[in-house]
Design an enzyme around this catalytic site. Structure first.
Site, PDB file in Angstrom:
ATOM      1  CG  HIS C 135      -2.323  -0.980   1.051  1.00 19.61           C
ATOM      2  ND1 HIS C 135      -2.013  -2.018   1.423  1.00 19.61           N
ATOM      3  CD2 HIS C 135      -3.147  -0.566   0.771  1.00 19.61           C
ATOM      4  CE1 HIS C 135      -3.178  -2.728   1.216  1.00 19.61           C
ATOM      5  NE2 HIS C 135      -4.141  -1.783   0.883  1.00 19.61           N
ATOM      6  CE  LYS C 139      -4.002  -0.442   4.655  1.00 20.99           C
ATOM      7  NZ  LYS C 139      -5.297   0.030   5.164  1.00 20.99           N
TER       8      LYS C 139
END
EC number: 1.17.1.8
Lengths: 250, 250, 250, 250
Positions: C135, C139
């Site tokens: 990701h 995050k």
């Protein structure tokens, strides 16, 4: 053009027996000797070998190299166990035989060597870098030595370039989720039946990523590097440490 | 340390407006002018710009660079349409202004530039090399210009190193299965909804493969290269063609 | 054929505004209402909507669904915050309106749903299974909720099939190298600038590996799943939990 | 629990000798016979085999199966060369021996079978689907039979679901760039030293892609499928064509 006369020491071992086949198959080489445990080094001299490929054990390697250097036989060395003391001793021998070349390489896979080199070059230009290595499940250490070394080289290249630490907003994490920290570079180790030895270097910047992946599918992957080493060492007197010095990286 | 004074020409365009934001966000830069169509070049001079980022059109670029070089304003040029005649004209102007630097780059994505460079370095050491490029399905040409250029550079590097043609025992093939032939390098073009611009260079040797993959996920990926160009061009008089010359590749 | 009359609740939100565009673009649908905060639910009834796409907040969703079910308007729900109590209440309403259908889906990305389903099907047939999620670096949690859920489903499928634990000979490991342990499945989380949301399920058996990779490149990826939900929910009375129930998996 | 008594026909061949080892290693099986060319089929009967693994040649397989079915010995068949006539003949024999089961599988790699199945399930839900297969450079046909079969199954699944053709705006293309057209599905074949047999199915929709990749690294990958076949065929009378029928796909 006359062929390069090559001998293999440790010719009965797993890698050594592959090397015997590889030298035999190379059009520009002639296999002049293949010595196993107990065979006399004199054979080596009589064979007229120009290069010895040394694939024995830490217990034998120093004696073998002493003999080679004294007789002006160049050497390509895959045997491990090198420390500063051994290297100093070898350098001393080479001073006495200034035309002889010795290549010691921790890794003869050209793909692995290029992966490390490319990772170092690219690392300063990307905000984020992580390493994922994937191996068969019988491996006892994690991460692999190659992955650890790759991460260290990445960290060093970033430090030298003054790169900022990679961004990471993680607040809540399960233990281990973000991998091992090797000099600030996250390294993840996957263990999967069916795999041999694989490594990915992932680099990310605004809007783009660069991935360098090396898949080692068979230990025959060391052969092109060993042959390249043999071809180059005959014109490179002194000690060379690392196959990368024989690659044209420009 | 004083900030680098940067102007953007073509500031209203898709890439230009990104460049405006990127310059504003860079801590070591100051945006001193942002010119769109119809704005006068005199603004550029008055702004005290040290570097102009030229992102206009082939119809405007020569006039803009003439002005910049005459006023000793360095330039970073992303506009396309360069041929030998235009380059010769630009070089002539630069002779008259020997302290000024101009960088023209067909691709400002550092990832794309490194992919091409790494492919060239690695290509001679592997028996097989192929290129797979993957793009969104609205693209009208196949393969992409970048993939074609990458294959040409690979072919050139292999030729220079005297590498043998890649092995291929194919006897029976469906039309197109083995890709397009670009100077002897197979190039495959995938078109897939959801993708933007992606490229893989696959290299294979005995027992190992090396894969270099570049994923371009947003055109903001050009910004780090443009900023790097602006920082380097001010100390690099004359014409530089290609961002790779500003990357430290050792 | 008459078009499906669709309303969007939460039409001003990030996902809601995408949904408005997606419904408008769908040839078999007609957007009959687009309600934002403060708009009256009566509009919904007057619009003649057959289906409401509910993309609001946990605070609004129950009131909206109460209204929909009472008026026989089917619903496709992307709003989160569901627990047993809420589900029981909703089921109660549906008993009173036995022709009405409601779909609640934690994930409307068809790719993500298929990845989880395929991982579950394949997991019992391979000795080793690991999950790597990748990701953007903003995050805050690691691993992602989707990766954790995927690992749990894999573990459950293996348990049900009586699969042995994955082999792993690791003796020496750096902290975190082998990832997080989710019900016995290693999960690795990579954070890289340039990425959005990506997940790989790696499965390995003797001599082969299977990799299922999902790349989410834009939140528009939820739209095909929302439209599919709208088409199917009108003929599926009662509560359906999870988009997988509307996919043909045979 | 008593062990399954298994015989191998074609036990000296490349795959057959692997099968012998795999049966010996399986805890729930006992190898009761291993027949090579010239060995008498009577040995099979005397050995008390419940299942015969048939890995011979198209010239031998019918005779072997005739014998097996007549003696109520179940069979798992990897030998190729099946056509409608042969299948009809085999079905005729099985009618006479209604408790006996025969499994014929074109591919015993569970990973390959699941890849094809997952591709079929997913194909209707994505706008774009392409197949990339990658093999060693000694392969004489392109694309591989597995890739062609995968593309056909994808095309069939899309047809059945009424999916639109994949979008492709290509106007200018080099010959071969867009791959081979197999029932409307582009198939690309890469040939690379170092590889064995690999296949990727790439699926793309608005904002997301799904990739299913199968890597076959050794022909031992057929063994888990052969053992699974042996376990299932003893309780599945009649002819089963394709290993997928013995996999739990729900």
């Amino acid at each position: 053009m006359s062929k390069l006369r090559v001998a293999v020491l440790g010719a009965k071992g797993r890698i050594g027996s592959e090397a015997v086949k590889a030298v035999e198959a190379a059009e520009d080489m002639e296999l002049v000797a293949a010595l196993g445990r107990g065979d006399k080094l004199e054979t080596l001299e009589k064979s007229g070998a120009q290069v010895a490929v040394e694939l024995t054990t830490p217990a034998s390697v120093m004696g073998n190299l002493d003999f080679c250097v004294r007789h002006g036989i160049h050497a390509v060395v895959g045997t491990t166990g090198w420390d500063e003391e051994r290297l100093a001793q070898l350098r001393g021998w080479l001073v006495q035989s200034p035309d002889t070349g010795v290549l010691i390489a921790p890794n003869f896979s050209i793909g692995a060597v290029l992966t490390m080199k490319f990772a170092q070059i690219a690392a300063p230009y990307f905000e984020s870098v992580e390493v994922v290595e994937l191996h068969h499940p019988n491996k006892v250490d994690a991460p692999s030595g190659t992955a650890t070394r790759t991460a260290q080289l990445i960290a060093e290249a970033r430090r030298r370039a003054g790169a900022a630490p990679a961004p990471d907003a993680t607040v809540t994490a399960l233990d281990g989720a973000r991998g091992a920290d090797v000099d600030g570079v996250p390294v993840h180790a996957v263990r999967l039946r069916g795999l041999l030895a694989h490594q990915e270097v992932l680099l990310g910047a605004e809007g783009e990523t660069l991935t360098i992946r090396h898949d080692s599918l068979h230990h025959s992957s060391f052969m092109p590097g060993i042959l390249l080493g043999a071809r180059c060492v005959v014109t490179t007197p002194g000690l060379t440490f690392g196959l990368e010095h024989f690659l044209d990286l420009n």
